[in-house]
Design a protein around this motif. Structure first.
Motif, PDB file in Angstrom:
ATOM      1  N   ARG A   2      60.026 -87.478 -61.681  1.00 33.09           N
ATOM      2  CA  ARG A   2      61.072 -87.800 -62.650  1.00 33.09           C
ATOM      3  C   ARG A   2      62.415 -87.397 -62.038  1.00 33.09           C
ATOM      4  O   ARG A   2      62.767 -86.226 -62.021  1.00 33.09           O
ATOM      5  N   PRO A   3      63.153 -88.360 -61.499  1.00 33.57           N
ATOM      6  CA  PRO A   3      64.408 -88.005 -60.831  1.00 33.57           C
ATOM      7  C   PRO A   3      65.415 -87.411 -61.810  1.00 33.57           C
ATOM      8  O   PRO A   3      65.456 -87.788 -62.985  1.00 33.57           O
ATOM      9  N   THR A   4      66.209 -86.491 -61.301  1.00 36.04           N
ATOM     10  CA  THR A   4      67.278 -85.910 -62.122  1.00 36.04           C
ATOM     11  C   THR A   4      68.549 -86.734 -62.039  1.00 36.04           C
ATOM     12  O   THR A   4      69.436 -86.585 -62.876  1.00 36.04           O
ATOM     13  N   ALA A   5      68.638 -87.620 -61.030  1.00 33.37           N
ATOM     14  CA  ALA A   5      69.818 -88.463 -60.869  1.00 33.37           C
ATOM     15  C   ALA A   5      69.417 -89.719 -60.122  1.00 33.37           C
ATOM     16  O   ALA A   5      68.386 -89.756 -59.428  1.00 33.37           O
ATOM     17  N   VAL A   6      70.227 -90.759 -60.266  1.00 34.35           N
ATOM     18  CA  VAL A   6      70.018 -92.002 -59.522  1.00 34.35           C
ATOM     19  C   VAL A   6      71.377 -92.612 -59.243  1.00 34.35           C
ATOM     20  O   VAL A   6      72.314 -92.467 -60.047  1.00 34.35           O
ATOM     21  N   ARG A   7      71.513 -93.281 -58.104  1.00 37.34           N
ATOM     22  CA  ARG A   7      72.785 -93.899 -57.734  1.00 37.34           C
ATOM     23  C   ARG A   7      72.532 -95.271 -57.144  1.00 37.34           C
ATOM     24  O   ARG A   7      71.447 -95.558 -56.648  1.00 37.34           O
ATOM     25  N   GLY A   8      73.553 -96.111 -57.198  1.00 39.34           N
ATOM     26  CA  GLY A   8      73.447 -97.451 -56.650  1.00 39.34           C
ATOM     27  C   GLY A   8      74.437 -98.371 -57.333  1.00 39.34           C
ATOM     28  O   GLY A   8      75.368 -97.907 -58.016  1.00 39.34           O
ATOM     29  N   GLU A   9      74.267 -99.678 -57.159  1.00 45.15           N
ATOM     30  CA  GLU A   9      75.171-100.623 -57.790  1.00 45.15           C
ATOM     31  C   GLU A   9      75.088-100.475 -59.308  1.00 45.15           C
ATOM     32  O   GLU A   9      74.017-100.256 -59.877  1.00 45.15           O
ATOM     33  N   THR A  10      76.235-100.604 -59.958  1.00 42.01           N
ATOM     34  CA  THR A  10      76.347-100.272 -61.375  1.00 42.01           C
ATOM     35  C   THR A  10      75.330-100.999 -62.240  1.00 42.01           C
ATOM     36  O   THR A  10      74.646-100.380 -63.070  1.00 42.01           O
TER      37      THR A  10
END
Length: 268
Positions: A85-93
């Protein structure tokens, strides 16, 4: 349609090569991280064509490459291998928002960025006083301290020691300084290693007392030109959308927007 995962960069390249080659700029984070990532994934359509990729880097936070919203929602539904269960995620909006909403978990945006690609490099006009130069080993202590300042300025918790981090960039002549009219360094910028024909400008920082004199423009133009002169096909950078000054600066230098990015954290 399904997500597949591997810990092998070679297997990932073999599976996603066509997608990575078709969208190298939008996949810049994946291309940069794939050789050191803990896990890599790709989304395949019924015909076997890959239309989405991601990397999962320590501490288990996914960076989404170019992908459809459908792929992002499927990723949320299927979950990461091992039930992480990731605490954060990033990428294209659009993809990040689709993923975050599909998880059903509470989340909050923490950073909104814009990816730029250099078109025709345009020197700053008027040119700032002083000159650019490649940083040397003697600059390591100063640049390490400035890197701490940079981390704080963008809202990160600075590391205890950046000596190794900056030494690597300086030893490879990838970090430049701008010297003011009195010969003192007043601003810095670095460029990543060239991977897949592209590199990203980063660590653009001017001491607060020296801002407003065009030094950031001067050193960014210098490091961008150095990347082009070294044969880099595509020079990229990210800007904070909350900083209109830097966004306007990079446009004047010839950078053009590609896509917006979002980082979210999950609050449960």
């Amino acid at each position: 349609m399904t997500w597949s995962f591997t810990e092998s960069a070679a297997a990932f390249r073999a599976a996603a090569a066509e997608h990575l080659a078709a969208e190298p700029v939008r996949n810049t984070a994946v291309l940069t991280l794939m050789d050191t990532a803990g896990r890599l994934g790709w989304w395949a359509e019924p015909d076997g064509g890959v239309t989405g990729v991601l990397v999962v880097s320590p501490p288990g936070e996914p960076s989404l490459g170019a992908m459809t919203e459908e792929a992002a929602r499927a990723l949320a539904a299927e979950g990461l291998p091992g039930g992480e269960r990731p605490t954060a995620v990033r990428g294209e909006t659009a993809a990040v928002e689709a993923y975050a909403e599909a998880t059903g978990r509470p989340w909050a945006p923490v950073a909104r960025m814009r990816l730029f690609r250099l078109g025709e490099l345009t020197p700053p006009d008027p040119a700032p006083e002083g000159r650019a130069r490649v940083a040397t080993g003697a600059d390591v202590p100063l640049v390490a301290e400035w890197t701490k300042e940079f981390a704080r300025a963008i809202g990160d918790e600075p590391a205890e020691d950046y000596t190794g981090f900056v030494t690597e960039r300086i030893s490879e002549e990838r970090l430049w300084l701008w010297e003011g009219p009195d010969g003192r360094p007043v601003s810095m910028a670095a460029v990543s290693r060239t991977i897949g024909g592209q590199a990203r400008v980063h660590l653009v920082h001017t001491r607060p007392a020296e801002r407003g004199r065009g030094y950031a423009a001067g050193v960014t133009e210098a490091v961008s030109r150095a990347a082009l002169d070294a044969g880099t096909e595509r020079v990229l950078l990210f800007t904070d959308l909350a900083n209109p000054t830097s966004n306007a600066l990079y446009r004047r230098l010839g950078y053009r927007p590609v896509t917006d990015h979002l980082t979210v954290t999950f609050t449960d």
